[in-house]
Write a protein that holds these residues in place. Structure first.
Motif, PDB file in Angstrom:
ATOM      1  N   ARG A   9      -1.525  83.488  34.325  1.00 13.60           N
ATOM      2  CA  ARG A   9      -2.273  84.553  33.665  1.00 13.60           C
ATOM      3  C   ARG A   9      -3.172  85.219  34.700  1.00 13.60           C
ATOM      4  N   LEU A  10      -2.925  86.499  34.950  1.00 12.77           N
ATOM      5  CA  LEU A  10      -3.821  87.290  35.808  1.00 12.77           C
ATOM      6  C   LEU A  10      -4.634  88.144  34.859  1.00 12.77           C
ATOM      7  N   SER A  11      -5.915  87.819  34.705  1.00 12.01           N
ATOM      8  CA  SER A  11      -6.694  88.523  33.683  1.00 12.01           C
ATOM      9  C   SER A  11      -7.778  89.385  34.303  1.00 12.01           C
ATOM     10  N   GLN A  12      -8.448  90.159  33.446  1.00 11.06           N
ATOM     11  CA  GLN A  12      -9.432  91.138  33.907  1.00 11.06           C
ATOM     12  C   GLN A  12     -10.526  90.471  34.742  1.00 11.06           C
ATOM     13  N   GLY A  13     -10.916  91.157  35.832  1.00 13.66           N
ATOM     14  CA  GLY A  13     -11.895  90.564  36.749  1.00 13.66           C
ATOM     15  C   GLY A  13     -11.187  89.794  37.861  1.00 13.66           C
ATOM     16  N   TYR A  14      -9.894  90.024  38.013  1.00 13.22           N
ATOM     17  CA  TYR A  14      -9.103  89.403  39.087  1.00 13.22           C
ATOM     18  C   TYR A  14      -9.138  87.879  39.011  1.00 13.22           C
ATOM     19  N   LYS A  15      -9.021  87.374  37.787  1.00  7.99           N
ATOM     20  CA  LYS A  15      -9.013  85.923  37.578  1.00  7.99           C
ATOM     21  C   LYS A  15      -7.564  85.446  37.431  1.00  7.99           C
ATOM     22  N   LEU A  16      -7.188  84.481  38.251  1.00 10.84           N
ATOM     23  CA  LEU A  16      -5.816  83.951  38.212  1.00 10.84           C
ATOM     24  C   LEU A  16      -5.845  82.517  37.679  1.00 10.84           C
ATOM     25  N   GLU A  17      -5.078  82.277  36.618  1.00  9.16           N
ATOM     26  CA  GLU A  17      -4.996  80.948  36.004  1.00  9.16           C
ATOM     27  C   GLU A  17      -3.554  80.485  36.114  1.00  9.16           C
ATOM     28  N   VAL A  18      -3.350  79.367  36.787  1.00 11.56           N
ATOM     29  CA  VAL A  18      -1.981  78.855  36.949  1.00 11.56           C
ATOM     30  C   VAL A  18      -1.891  77.492  36.293  1.00 11.56           C
ATOM     31  N   THR A  19      -1.004  77.376  35.334  1.00 16.41           N
ATOM     32  CA  THR A  19      -0.803  76.091  34.659  1.00 16.41           C
ATOM     33  C   THR A  19       0.558  75.535  35.063  1.00 16.41           C
ATOM     34  N   ALA A  71       6.273  79.577  44.909  1.00 15.11           N
ATOM     35  CA  ALA A  71       5.995  78.156  45.185  1.00 15.11           C
ATOM     36  C   ALA A  71       6.657  77.259  44.125  1.00 15.11           C
ATOM     37  N   GLY A  72       7.119  77.838  43.029  1.00 14.66           N
ATOM     38  CA  GLY A  72       7.850  77.081  42.009  1.00 14.66           C
ATOM     39  C   GLY A  72       6.968  76.365  41.008  1.00 14.66           C
ATOM     40  N   THR A  73       5.650  76.586  41.052  1.00 14.61           N
ATOM     41  CA  THR A  73       4.709  75.862  40.186  1.00 14.61           C
ATOM     42  C   THR A  73       5.022  76.029  38.692  1.00 14.61           C
ATOM     43  N   ILE A  74       5.483  77.194  38.303  1.00 18.19           N
ATOM     44  CA  ILE A  74       5.745  77.394  36.854  1.00 18.19           C
ATOM     45  C   ILE A  74       7.248  77.287  36.529  1.00 18.19           C
ATOM     46  N   GLY A  75       8.029  76.853  37.500  1.00 15.41           N
ATOM     47  CA  GLY A  75       9.477  76.729  37.262  1.00 15.41           C
ATOM     48  C   GLY A  75      10.136  78.098  37.206  1.00 15.41           C
ATOM     49  N   GLN A  76      11.166  78.194  36.348  1.00  9.65           N
ATOM     50  CA  GLN A  76      11.919  79.451  36.226  1.00  9.65           C
ATOM     51  C   GLN A  76      11.225  80.360  35.203  1.00  9.65           C
ATOM     52  N   PRO A  77      10.740  81.536  35.608  1.00 14.20           N
ATOM     53  CA  PRO A  77      10.080  82.403  34.613  1.00 14.20           C
ATOM     54  C   PRO A  77      11.109  82.969  33.624  1.00 14.20           C
ATOM     55  N   PHE A  78      10.744  82.936  32.340  1.00 10.68           N
ATOM     56  CA  PHE A  78      11.682  83.479  31.332  1.00 10.68           C
ATOM     57  C   PHE A  78      11.075  84.633  30.542  1.00 10.68           C
TER      58      PHE A  78
END
Ligand code: NAD
Ligand code: 89V
Length: 343
Positions: free
Chosen positions: A254-264, A140-147
């Motif tokens: 960040r996909l963290s323990q407990g299947y938590k997805l954080e998108v900044t 979806a492009g939310t984080i731009g180009q991953p580096f």
């Protein structure tokens, strides 16, 4: 959808998941099974009501009457069984690890391509709900180009009780589990040009390495770390979760323990729960893997009916398998390995 008939070879520990999943898949079902161990053949045949049972795969292929074969044996027999399928003009699914060596894997891809037959590797981790969620956000492009990325699987779970052969091989975590994590890294950040790896054996009761740290140079310029361990004693056991960190030009995931997805992203941070569904036949903590088994098998049934390459076709999987070989080579030599030169 036309109903495709399948045959399954290898009725062991993991095949039970595959058999359950085939019962849920729309458009395909299993009509024959094979195992050289009569007890496993009986258990799985009775549990899933399969009448056609064989102790010899050659006999099953000679009798025919199926549209594809699902090879769920351990790696030693994969090449011979894929070649047998090709000789009988039967499309094949082959469990990971695809083969014992990259040369074997290349030969398996070649024989199926020459016969014009679909070949899919059962590389199911990329089909897990949380991994699909990460891929979707990236696209979806939310984080731009991953580096930069980190793909991490650290656990102290006892995998040896269900799969005793894992304690016996010269190679362990990269070949068995790291292969999934490396495939996820490729799926998310693209193909890999070069890698360096370091390994350790912490558990004295097993033969192979149970810890590996791998540095990947992706072809698009991104750098990532794949770190895997079965020697990590943690307060809450995360098996079998793959944790992901991705930094991009516009944000992070960040996909963290407990299947938590954080998108900044530019407009702030969104947190969501990307837990897998607990299928009727599944059990925790395996449900994440079990759901992905259903997903990959449904994908196969759809592609086989409609035509078109599968996501984890044999040719694609050579690029994941090469990372496994390269990681062992790098750990042995201490050098960076040119992955592209291996393909
Ligand atoms: P297993 O040893 O429990 O089962 C393998 C079965 O295959 C045995 O019953 C054995 O008798 C049978 N077999 C072996 N060679 C045969 C042959 N030539 N003809 C007929 N039967 C034969 O092993 P498992 O733990 O079920 O693992 C099987 C495969 O699945 C392995 O390649 C493993 O890496 C893979 N696996 C994948 C996942 C995943 O998530 N994708 C998880 C676990 C295991
Ligand atoms: O997925 C697998 O191949 C399994 C396990 C998750 C236990 O490593 O062998």
């Amino acid at each position: 959808m036309t109903e495709l008939n399948g045959a399954l070879i290898g009725c062991g520990f993991f095949a039970v998941n595959q058999m359950h999943a085939w019962q849920d898949v729309a458009g395909a079902s299993i009509v024959a099974i094979c195992d050289r161990d009569p007890e496993r053949l009986r258990i799985v045949g009775d549990q899933f009501g399969i009448g056609r049972r064989y102790s010899d795969a050659a006999e099953m292929f000679a009798d025919g009457g199926f549209d594809f074969v699902d090879i769920a044996t351990t790696v030693q027999s994969h090449r011979a069984l894929v070649e047998m399928a090709a000789a009988h003009k039967v499309p094949a699914i082959c469990q990971k690890p695809f083969a014992k060596t990259l040369d074997d894997a290349k030969a398996m891809v070649k024989v199926c391509a020459e016969a014009g037959l679909p070949l899919m590797v059962h590389e199911n981790f990329r089909w897990q709900t949380p991994i699909q969620a990460v891929k979707k956000v990236l696209e979806a492009g939310t984080i731009g180009q991953p580096f930069w990325g980190r793909f991490s699987f650290r656990s102290g779970y006892d995998v040896f009780s269900g799969q005793p052969y894992l304690a016996e091989g010269e190679r362990f975590i990269i070949e068995d589990l790291g292969i999934h994590t490396l495939d996820i890294a490729r799926y998310i950040l693209g193909d890999v040009a070069a890698l360096s790896a370091r390994t350790k054996r912490v558990n004295p009761r097993i033969k192979g390495e149970d810890v590996a740290t791998i540095l990947l140079d992706h072809e698009n310029g991104a750098t990532s770390i794949v770190d895997v361990s079965y020697a990590s004693k943690l307060s809450t056991e995360p098996f079998p979760e793959t944790l992901i960190e991705l930094d991009g030009t516009e944000g992070s995931i960040r996909l963290s323990q407990g299947y938590k997805l954080e998108v900044t992203g530019k407009s702030g941070t969104e947190v969501s729960d990307v837990s897998p569904t607990l299928l009727s036949w599944a059990s925790r903590p395996w449900h994440n893997i079990q759901e992905s088994v259903y997903a990959i098998q449904q994908h196969w049934a759809e592609r086989l009916a409609a035509g078109g390459e599968t996501s984890t076709a044999g040719a694609d999987n050579l690029k994941t398998f090469a990372l496994v070989e390269a990681a062992y080579d790098s750990a042995a030599s201490g050098q960076t390995v040119d992955v592209k030169a291996m393909l």
